[in-house]
Design a protein around this motif. Structure first.
Motif, PDB file in Angstrom:
ATOM      1  N   ASP A  81     -11.676  13.951  11.399  1.00 62.29           N
ATOM      2  CA  ASP A  81     -12.971  13.686  12.967  1.00 62.29           C
ATOM      3  C   ASP A  81     -13.123  12.279  12.520  1.00 62.29           C
ATOM      4  O   ASP A  81     -14.164  12.187  12.268  1.00 62.29           O
ATOM      5  CB  ASP A  81     -13.117  14.195  13.715  1.00 62.29           C
ATOM      6  N   TYR A  82     -12.724  11.418  12.887  1.00 56.83           N
ATOM      7  CA  TYR A  82     -14.212  10.233  13.218  1.00 56.83           C
ATOM      8  C   TYR A  82     -15.956  10.280  13.900  1.00 56.83           C
ATOM      9  O   TYR A  82     -16.393   9.517  13.141  1.00 56.83           O
ATOM     10  CB  TYR A  82     -13.415   9.069  13.942  1.00 56.83           C
ATOM     11  N   LYS A  83     -15.412  11.373  15.101  1.00 62.19           N
ATOM     12  CA  LYS A  83     -16.468  11.586  15.048  1.00 62.19           C
ATOM     13  C   LYS A  83     -17.742  12.065  14.760  1.00 62.19           C
ATOM     14  O   LYS A  83     -18.814  11.909  14.535  1.00 62.19           O
ATOM     15  CB  LYS A  83     -15.869  12.195  16.472  1.00 62.19           C
ATOM     16  N   ILE A  84     -17.101  12.596  13.521  1.00 57.20           N
ATOM     17  CA  ILE A  84     -18.220  12.868  12.238  1.00 57.20           C
ATOM     18  C   ILE A  84     -19.172  12.062  12.044  1.00 57.20           C
ATOM     19  O   ILE A  84     -20.611  12.158  11.642  1.00 57.20           O
ATOM     20  CB  ILE A  84     -17.091  13.610  11.007  1.00 57.20           C
ATOM     21  N   LEU A  85     -18.918  10.861  11.837  1.00 55.97           N
ATOM     22  CA  LEU A  85     -19.168   9.690  11.160  1.00 55.97           C
ATOM     23  C   LEU A  85     -20.290   9.755  11.585  1.00 55.97           C
ATOM     24  O   LEU A  85     -21.112   8.830  11.328  1.00 55.97           O
ATOM     25  CB  LEU A  85     -17.845   8.421  11.131  1.00 55.97           C
ATOM     26  N   ARG A  87     -22.679  10.760  12.877  1.00 56.70           N
ATOM     27  CA  ARG A  87     -24.089  11.744  12.382  1.00 56.70           C
ATOM     28  C   ARG A  87     -24.409  10.990  11.109  1.00 56.70           C
ATOM     29  O   ARG A  87     -25.709  10.814  10.911  1.00 56.70           O
ATOM     30  CB  ARG A  87     -23.330  13.489  12.407  1.00 56.70           C
ATOM     31  N   TYR A  88     -23.804  10.106  10.751  1.00 57.30           N
ATOM     32  CA  TYR A  88     -24.216   9.224   9.577  1.00 57.30           C
ATOM     33  C   TYR A  88     -23.954   7.914   9.914  1.00 57.30           C
ATOM     34  O   TYR A  88     -24.440   7.211   7.806  1.00 57.30           O
ATOM     35  CB  TYR A  88     -23.522   9.695   8.874  1.00 57.30           C
ATOM     36  N   CYS A 140     -24.045  -0.348  13.570  1.00 57.94           N
ATOM     37  CA  CYS A 140     -23.991  -0.876  14.508  1.00 57.94           C
ATOM     38  C   CYS A 140     -23.092  -0.096  16.117  1.00 57.94           C
ATOM     39  O   CYS A 140     -23.407   0.139  16.608  1.00 57.94           O
ATOM     40  CB  CYS A 140     -23.449  -1.965  14.507  1.00 57.94           C
ATOM     41  N   ALA A 141     -22.056   0.115  15.664  1.00 60.15           N
ATOM     42  CA  ALA A 141     -21.412   1.683  16.192  1.00 60.15           C
ATOM     43  C   ALA A 141     -21.905   2.429  17.122  1.00 60.15           C
ATOM     44  O   ALA A 141     -22.163   3.150  17.937  1.00 60.15           O
ATOM     45  CB  ALA A 141     -19.936   1.727  16.219  1.00 60.15           C
ATOM     46  N   GLY A 142     -22.608   3.276  15.741  1.00 58.39           N
ATOM     47  CA  GLY A 142     -23.343   4.555  16.220  1.00 58.39           C
ATOM     48  C   GLY A 142     -24.667   4.165  17.015  1.00 58.39           C
ATOM     49  O   GLY A 142     -24.767   5.092  17.853  1.00 58.39           O
ATOM     50  N   ASP A 313     -14.012   7.566  23.404  1.00 55.76           N
ATOM     51  CA  ASP A 313     -15.676   7.371  23.569  1.00 55.76           C
ATOM     52  C   ASP A 313     -15.834   6.038  22.985  1.00 55.76           C
ATOM     53  O   ASP A 313     -15.224   5.650  22.073  1.00 55.76           O
ATOM     54  CB  ASP A 313     -16.369   8.334  22.655  1.00 55.76           C
ATOM     55  N   ARG A 314     -16.919   5.276  23.485  1.00 54.27           N
ATOM     56  CA  ARG A 314     -17.433   4.652  23.205  1.00 54.27           C
ATOM     57  C   ARG A 314     -17.893   4.195  21.498  1.00 54.27           C
ATOM     58  O   ARG A 314     -17.568   2.865  20.738  1.00 54.27           O
ATOM     59  CB  ARG A 314     -19.195   4.423  23.453  1.00 54.27           C
ATOM     60  N   PHE A 315     -18.326   5.300  20.951  1.00 50.74           N
ATOM     61  CA  PHE A 315     -18.119   4.896  19.642  1.00 50.74           C
ATOM     62  C   PHE A 315     -17.411   4.697  18.687  1.00 50.74           C
ATOM     63  O   PHE A 315     -17.275   3.763  17.980  1.00 50.74           O
ATOM     64  CB  PHE A 315     -19.014   6.397  18.986  1.00 50.74           C
TER      65      PHE A 315
END
Length: 389
Positions: A81-85, A87-88, A140-142, A313-315
């Protein structure tokens, strides 16, 4: 039943059924371009590789290994899941900057053709700037996805400007003006997509325009600019590469001289297997072949931005936009260089030019893009399962 339980989602992400969500147009485009790149690298480099290394497959074999590793990474990343990224994203920026700094550490740096752009560990080398581009996109995305409601304030833009500025300075010191241009365009694009006000974007353009003449004061850049304006005035020196590239493209005509039949690859065209591989494509496959490859890139870019538009989502939307933009800007700049539309500068053609770091990093980024698309499809499917009362 609503399928939103974490256990259900986890099972769905890691079983074989998850591949039914894969975006076939994107997958087919990148696999084709990568394998086509191996073929063209062999064609462009077989003669020089035989002379230099005694092995005509030297560059093609290295690229094929890179493609295999990249595809493995792509499919592994696709299943996370890309959403993990999210956090980092700060860590991604820090690691990118650290890698760029390591280029200047004497016992690690590897220099070639007057530039220090690689880190070496024995016979293994990596090019940090290839990684840093996508590290910046992730940062930038985060950051921008969290600060969306404050983008009307100029101070909100400052962390992105600092991050992009530091990267540009470090890459420029290598020196590598082409990647600097790519990074600069990327963080400005991310600011725009993140919701920065037009007046703030225009205010950033003034100092950037002011910096360009200063950068051109370097003697070798002035020579390149002169070669761009009139390559035939110094066709045996600074204009040599561009003239040979134009000869290569021109001799290809409409249908090309035939696969493996290039004449310019016989040590006439420098970097035929890397920065100027599009010239060999034009020579061997002609205008029709060039237009076909450009159309494959256009399909990939179209579907990349479509993934960004449909992200859940926006991210994810910003991340998909940034990945797609990096691919687009490099394709545009590379083709512009080999056709003499912009001053000569070294920038690989994504998925096709020789370069282990480049192919692995780009394919890994495609894995993220595919996962963003998969997550949006899963979310839509789960919403459709919600019973109506």
């Amino acid at each position: 039943m609503v399928l939103t339980h974490k256990k259900s989602r986890s099972l769905k992400l890691f079983n074989k059924q998850s591949f039914k969500y894969i975006n076939l147009p994107i997958l087919l485009c990148v696999v084709f371009l990568s394998l086509f790149g191996v073929l063209m690298i062999y064609s462009a480099s077989s003669y020089s590789a035989q002379l230099t290394y005694g092995d005509s497959f030297f560059f093609a074999r290295k690229q094929l290994i890179g493609v295999i590793i990249g595809l493995i990474f792509m499919f592994i990343i696709y299943n996370f899941d890309y959403k993990i990224l999210n956090r980092y994203y700060k860590l991604a920026l820090i690691l990118s900057i650290v890698l760029l700094v390591l280029v200047f550490v004497p016992f690690l740096s590897v220099s070639n053709y007057g530039a220090t752009r690689w880190i070496g560990f024995g016979s293994f080398t990596i090019q940090p700037s290839e990684i840093a581009k996508f590290g910046l996109v992730l940062f930038c995305a985060g950051y921008l996805s969290k600060k969306y409601d404050y983008m009307h304030k100029f101070k909100t833009l400052i962390p992105v400007l600092l991050a992009g500025g530091i990267m540009c300075v470090l890459i420029m010191l290598e020196p590598n003006m082409s990647i600097t241009m790519c990074v600069g365009a990327t963080f400005l694009f991310m600011l725009f997509m993140g919701g920065a006000k037009i007046k703030h974007m225009l205010s950033l353009g003034i100092p950037i325009i002011g910096i360009i003449p200063i950068l051109l004061l370097e003697p070798y850049r002035l020579k390149r600019l002169s070669a761009f304006l009139d390559p035939w005035s110094n066709a045996q020196d600074e204009g040599f590469q561009l003239v040979q590239s134009l000869y290569s493209l021109g001799s290809g005509g409409l249908f090309g001289v035939g696969l493996f039949e290039s004449r310019q690859k016989y040590l006439f065209l420098p970097f035929a297997e890397s920065d100027f591989i599009f010239s060999i494509i034009g020579e061997e496959l002609g205008l029709i072949g060039c237009l076909f490859i450009i159309s494959i890139f256009l399909i990939l870019i179209y579907y990349g931005f479509k993934v960004a538009k449909n992200a859940s989502d926006r991210f994810g939307s910003l991340l998909a936009s940034g990945i797609t933009f990096v691919i687009a800007i490099q394709v545009i700049l590379n083709i512009a260089v080999v056709t003499g539309s912009v001053p000569p500068t070294g920038l690989p053609l994504p998925f096709i030019s020789a370069g282990g770091t480049s192919i692995v990093v780009f394919l890994s980024a495609i894995g993220i893009l595919l996962n963003i698309d998969k997550q949006s499809k899963i979310n839509k499917q789960e919403i459709s399962f919600v019973p109506k009362y």
